[in-house]
Enzyme design. Structure first.
Site, short mmCIF file in Angstrom:
data_model
loop_
_atom_site.label_atom_id
_atom_site.label_comp_id
_atom_site.label_asym_id
_atom_site.label_seq_id
_atom_site.Cartn_x
_atom_site.Cartn_y
_atom_site.Cartn_z
N GLY A 20 0.81 -1.22 0.00
CA GLY A 20 0.00 0.00 0.00
C GLY A 20 0.83 1.25 0.00
O GLY A 20 0.50 2.24 0.65
N ALA A 21 1.93 1.24 -0.77
CA ALA A 21 2.91 2.33 -0.71
C ALA A 21 2.57 3.50 -1.62
O ALA A 21 3.34 4.46 -1.68
CB ALA A 21 4.30 1.80 -1.06
N ASN A 22 1.45 3.46 -2.31
CA ASN A 22 1.14 4.53 -3.25
C ASN A 22 0.42 5.72 -2.62
O ASN A 22 0.25 6.76 -3.25
CB ASN A 22 0.30 4.00 -4.42
CG ASN A 22 -1.00 3.38 -3.96
OD1 ASN A 22 -0.99 2.24 -3.50
ND2 ASN A 22 -2.11 4.10 -4.07
N SER A 23 -0.02 5.60 -1.35
CA SER A 23 -0.73 6.71 -0.73
C SER A 23 -0.64 6.61 0.79
O SER A 23 -0.23 5.59 1.33
CB SER A 23 -2.21 6.71 -1.15
OG SER A 23 -2.88 5.56 -0.65
N GLY A 24 -1.04 7.70 1.46
CA GLY A 24 -1.20 7.69 2.90
C GLY A 24 0.05 7.29 3.66
O GLY A 24 1.16 7.74 3.38
N LEU A 25 -0.15 6.42 4.65
CA LEU A 25 0.95 6.00 5.52
C LEU A 25 2.05 5.29 4.74
O LEU A 25 3.23 5.48 5.01
CB LEU A 25 0.42 5.06 6.60
CG LEU A 25 -0.73 5.56 7.48
CD1 LEU A 25 -1.18 4.46 8.42
CD2 LEU A 25 -0.31 6.79 8.26
N GLY A 26 1.65 4.48 3.77
CA GLY A 26 2.64 3.75 3.00
C GLY A 26 3.52 4.66 2.18
O GLY A 26 4.75 4.47 2.10
N SER A 148 -4.56 -0.76 14.00
CA SER A 148 -5.19 0.53 14.29
C SER A 148 -5.81 0.48 15.67
O SER A 148 -5.86 -0.58 16.31
CB SER A 148 -6.25 0.87 13.24
OG SER A 148 -7.50 0.30 13.58
N TYR A 173 -13.99 -4.75 10.33
CA TYR A 173 -12.73 -4.00 10.31
C TYR A 173 -11.97 -4.18 11.62
O TYR A 173 -10.76 -4.45 11.62
CB TYR A 173 -13.03 -2.51 10.09
CG TYR A 173 -11.78 -1.64 10.09
CD1 TYR A 173 -10.84 -1.75 9.07
CD2 TYR A 173 -11.56 -0.71 11.10
CE1 TYR A 173 -9.69 -0.96 9.08
CE2 TYR A 173 -10.42 0.08 11.11
CZ TYR A 173 -9.49 -0.05 10.09
OH TYR A 173 -8.36 0.73 10.10
#
Length: 303
Positions: A20-26, A148, A173
């Protein structure tokens, strides 16, 4: 003194894979590690979005940046990604299990699992299992699994893991986030028992602005949820701040296996990284072992 990005040690010569490195925390984690000398593999479900992230990060990167198309909701894609890492690098120093989905309407992964349990937990379980041989023997190799605050409200519904009888998107979740920290702890215990050189840690970002919130609103078409996020917005910190706990877990010399990091203020909602409490439900070794064994069966059955 708080641990900040300037405290992140030099990562030259190390290889990191971030889901998930394309946005946010990643994306922020990739920005930090690539700026400290690490070769970073951006493992993203969408190659085009991964390439956009790579283009954004390249000007400040001090080592290699590569995009790996990897869909955690498809175990065949997970296996192919692990094979790619073996063929292209043959080693790995840092694995950041960062990607996730949050509170969508009920839908299934490619392999028939409830999407949140299948992506957030089972996909990372399978990926970690496949990549551990590449990490063994590497100095200070670490697996960091991102959970989380929802872990504190989670319950593992062993009698209905895929929410086939009843689906509550927030309960699902929370289950997946509790599973994340249970996996991190059980992995550490098993690594220690095997005399492994790899350490397993967990981290959570508190309340951080990422694409998870707007994606959840769009997926569910909930105006009430949209209003709630607007009202809560002053409580949210940036994605860069939210990424600090996982960066601390991945790089701080003082961080050790089995520890869990999160923000130090407002009950863990925001602030600088510190060691934080683990959900009581994750401390039961019997339940952790049961989840591990079930996860093995589910992921191997789709191999």
């Amino acid at each position: 003194m708080p641990w900040t990005l300037t405290d992140c040690p030099d990562q030259s010569g190390r290889i990191a894979l971030i889901t998930g490195a394309n946005s946010g925390l990643g994306l922020e984690t990739a920005r930090a590690l690539s700026g400290r000398g690490a070769t970073v593999v951006l493992a993203c479900r969408s190659r085009s979005r991964g390439e956009e992230a790579r283009s954004e990060l390249l000007p400040a990167a001090t080592a290699g940046l590569e995009v790996l198309e990897l869909d955690l909701a498809d175990l065949a894609s997970v296996r192919a990604g692990a094979c790619w890492m073996q063929e292209h690098y043959g080693r790995l120093d840092l694995l950041l299990n960062n990607a996730g989905v949050m509170a969508p309407p009920r839908c299934l992964t490619h392999d028939g699992f409830e999407l949140q349990f299948g992506t957030n937990h089972l996909g990372h379980f399978a990926l970690t299992s496949a990549l551990l041989p590449l990490m063994e023997g590497r100095p200070d190799a670490r697996v960091v699994t991102v959970t989380s605050g929802a872990q504190y409200f989670g319950r593992i519904a062993f009698d209905d893991l895929q929410a086939e009888r009843r689906y509550d998107r927030w309960a699902a979740y929370s289950q997946s986030k509790l599973a994340n920290v249970m996996f991190a702890l059980e992995l550490q215990q098993r690594l220690e028992a095997a005399g492994s050189t790899v350490a397993s840690l967990a981290a959570h970002p508190g309340l951080a602005r990422t694409n998870l919130q707007p994606a959840s609103v769009v997926a569910n078409g909930s105006r009430l949820e949209e209003l709630a996020y607007r009202l809560m917005d002053p409580l949210f910190q940036s994605a860069a701040m939210g990424a600090l706990p996982q960066l601390h877990a991945a790089t701080a010399p003082t961080a050790t296996g089995g520890e869990h990091y999160g923000p130090d203020q407002w009950g863990g909602m925001r602030g600088w990284p510190t060691q934080v409490r683990i959900a009581p439900a994750a401390l039961d070794p019997v339940q952790r072992r049961r989840l591990w064994e079930v996860s093995e069966v589910l992921t191997e059955a789709r191999s």
